[in-house]
Design a protein around this motif. Structure first.
Motif, mmCIF file in Angstrom:
data_model
loop_
_atom_site.group_PDB
_atom_site.id
_atom_site.type_symbol
_atom_site.label_atom_id
_atom_site.label_comp_id
_atom_site.label_asym_id
_atom_site.label_seq_id
_atom_site.Cartn_x
_atom_site.Cartn_y
_atom_site.Cartn_z
ATOM 1 N N VAL A 259 -15.652 21.126 52.362
ATOM 2 C CA VAL A 259 -16.198 21.937 53.452
ATOM 3 C C VAL A 259 -15.120 22.884 53.971
ATOM 4 N N HIS A 260 -15.311 24.183 53.723
ATOM 5 C CA HIS A 260 -14.407 25.204 54.267
ATOM 6 C C HIS A 260 -15.018 25.899 55.474
ATOM 7 N N GLY A 261 -16.318 25.686 55.713
ATOM 8 C CA GLY A 261 -16.990 26.346 56.821
ATOM 9 C C GLY A 261 -18.472 26.043 56.785
ATOM 10 N N ASN A 262 -19.252 26.875 57.457
ATOM 11 C CA ASN A 262 -20.701 26.673 57.551
ATOM 12 C C ASN A 262 -21.396 27.469 56.461
ATOM 13 N N ARG A 263 -22.301 26.809 55.768
ATOM 14 C CA ARG A 263 -23.120 27.491 54.762
ATOM 15 C C ARG A 263 -24.549 26.962 54.872
ATOM 16 N N GLU B 248 -15.706 30.605 47.595
ATOM 17 C CA GLU B 248 -14.931 29.468 47.109
ATOM 18 C C GLU B 248 -15.061 29.345 45.592
ATOM 19 N N GLU B 249 -13.948 29.082 44.942
ATOM 20 C CA GLU B 249 -13.931 28.791 43.513
ATOM 21 C C GLU B 249 -13.450 27.354 43.333
ATOM 22 N N CYS C 270 -12.993 17.967 54.627
ATOM 23 C CA CYS C 270 -13.093 19.071 55.577
ATOM 24 C C CYS C 270 -11.727 19.736 55.697
ATOM 25 N N VAL C 271 -11.701 21.058 55.494
ATOM 26 C CA VAL C 271 -10.450 21.806 55.484
ATOM 27 C C VAL C 271 -10.280 22.547 56.817
ATOM 28 N N PRO C 272 -9.150 22.374 57.528
ATOM 29 C CA PRO C 272 -8.048 21.493 57.165
ATOM 30 C C PRO C 272 -8.272 20.027 57.542
#
Length: 456
Positions: A115-119, A361-362, A66-68
């Motif tokens: 995980v950078h956010g909600n998808r 995201e890549e 999970c970022v950050p």
């Protein structure tokens, strides 16, 4: 002696919503709650309700980068949804229950390893957290996840794509017609876990008859041969004929019959957004099926009777079933080098879109092709949040059954990445020792999490 009860945790998360008008909002399970109480289901001696509990921060870090950090991506509701699944699993493994239903939200099967956010309405993956919890706390190794949501469980697939001990089966509406646009028959797992991922895309408009053709002719035979120690159902209900987000024609009785046949140890609620016309009836039918009760009387107010299916589409599904049966039966005779190459590492580039948070995201994912274990994984991930804001992180994941050589190489990769200025955060997830490391370059600090005590 094993108990014959079915456990239920009901957590509607009335204090969590993506937005007041979003399909994933507070009201989603209100009608289900009313239906369960009106039918007196909780008075049945075969059903026992449990109070929910929170997962720990470490339970999440065991699965996700999970970022950050974990606390940036989860609310208390997320921890309760994940923790309720592990609570029921504890009771099942200890023999207090024969099976259970985690009737919880928020959902999770679109949440990937990073995980950078909600998808797809998901931040963390409840089923994946459950799998790693079962391994760490109960020593259960061989696990199957069957995803019955209308949307492909791309997050669950991503997390276990290289794991030979987790069988992931997803049947869903064809990704060419619905989010997230994935889940095709050629997505079969990585070089160390070939044919441990099985995807059955269904053309829109099909009903219970084809649903059960897939179950009887593909899913159940594969499960019988795989012999999982624990079966999890990602119980998405948006294949229902009234769901506003899907275009399938399943019924509550169809779902109940599927549950009876699958006989999962634990069902975990995923999608389903017809909050009045479907969810109360499907949830009730699933619960009755788990408890071994008659569900034949459960019928939706808009029940259409016999659903006529398109013969051409049915034939298409039958061909896919035959194709996948052939893949499964010949999985050990495949020349993997012809499919994945002969290099020391297998790598793939992925573009991931966060439809809720509008993040692009890549990823470059690399897995060590090790002859002695599933191999460690590295992920170079760059996320563009828009308006010039982006971050780049490097992640290392060591599998639960890692060999010593892979563990050493993985720690070396983590240390090397710590020395590279382009990575804002560097993470290491060692499932073999239950250790999680996170390095924050701006603060020059490393966070260490070891074992289940962290987060409690």
């Amino acid at each position: 002696m094993k108990n014959n009860k079915t456990g239920l945790v009901f957590f509607p998360a009335f204090d969590w919503a993506i937005s007041p008008t979003h399909p994933e909002r507070e009201e989603r399970l209100l009608y289900t709650r009313d239906q369960i109480f009106e039918e007196g289901v909780l008075d049945l001696p075969e059903i026992e309700e449990y109070a929910p509990r929170l997962a720990t921060i470490h339970d999440i870090a065991r699965v996700h980068f999970c970022v950050p950090r974990v606390q940036s991506q989860v609310t208390e509701a997320h921890l309760i949804a994940a923790g309720s699944a592990t609570l029921l699993a504890d009771a099942i493994v200890h023999g207090e229950l024969k099976n259970g239903f985690a009737l919880v939200r928020p959902p999770g099967h679109h949440a990937m390893r990073v995980v950078h956010g909600n998808r797809g309405f998901c931040n963390i993956n409840n089923e994946a957290i459950l799998v790693e919890y079962l391994r760490r706390h109960h020593g259960i190794k061989r696990i199957a996840i069957v995803d019955s949501d209308v949307h492909h469980g791309d997050g669950t697939q991503d997390i276990f794509y290289h794991d030979p001990d987790v069988l992931f089966i997803s049947f869903h509406q064809d990704g060419r017609t619905i989010y997230p646009g994935t889940g095709f028959p050629n997505e079969l797992g990585g070089p160390g876990a070939y044919a441990r991922t099985i995807n059955i895309p269904l053309p829109p408009g099909l009903g219970d008859e084809t649903f059960h053709y897939v179950v009887d002719n593909l899913i159940l035979p594969i499960l019988e041969e795989f012999k999982p120690e624990f079966i999890i159902n990602s119980a998405g209900q948006d294949n229902h004929f009234t769901d506003p987000l899907g275009s399938m024609r399943f019924t509550a009785r169809g779902y109940a019959e599927f549950t009876r046949k699958l006989n999962p140890h634990l069902a975990v609620l995923e999608g389903g957004y017809a909050i009045e016309t479907a969810l109360p009836y499907v949830n009730l039918a699933i619960l009755l099926a788990l408890a071994g009760h008659d569900y034949s009387y459960v019928r939706e107010p808009e029940w259409p009777g016999t659903i006529l299916e398109n013969p051409e589409r049915v034939a298409r599904v039958q061909r896919v079933v035959e194709q996948l049966r052939n893949v499964w039966e010949n999985r050990d005779r495949v020349d993997l080098d012809k499919i994945f190459g002969t290099g020391t590492f297998f790598q793939r580039r992925k573009h991931i879109y966060y439809d809720t948070d509008y993040i692009e995201e890549e990823q470059l994912e690399r897995v060590r092709r090790c002859p002695n274990c599933p191999g460690y994984i590295t992920i170079d991930s760059r996320a563009d949040h828009g308006y010039g804001h982006s971050n780049r992180v490097f992640c290392v994941s060591i599998p639960f059954t890692a060999c010593g050589a892979c563990q050493t190489e993985a720690y070396d990769a983590y240390e090397q990445a710590r020395g590279l200025a382009q990575y804002q955060f560097v993470y290491l997830q060692d499932k073999s020792t239950d250790t999680f490391l996170a390095f924050d370059r701006d603060k020059g600090q490393e966070w260490v999490s070891e074992g289940p005590k962290v987060g409690e």
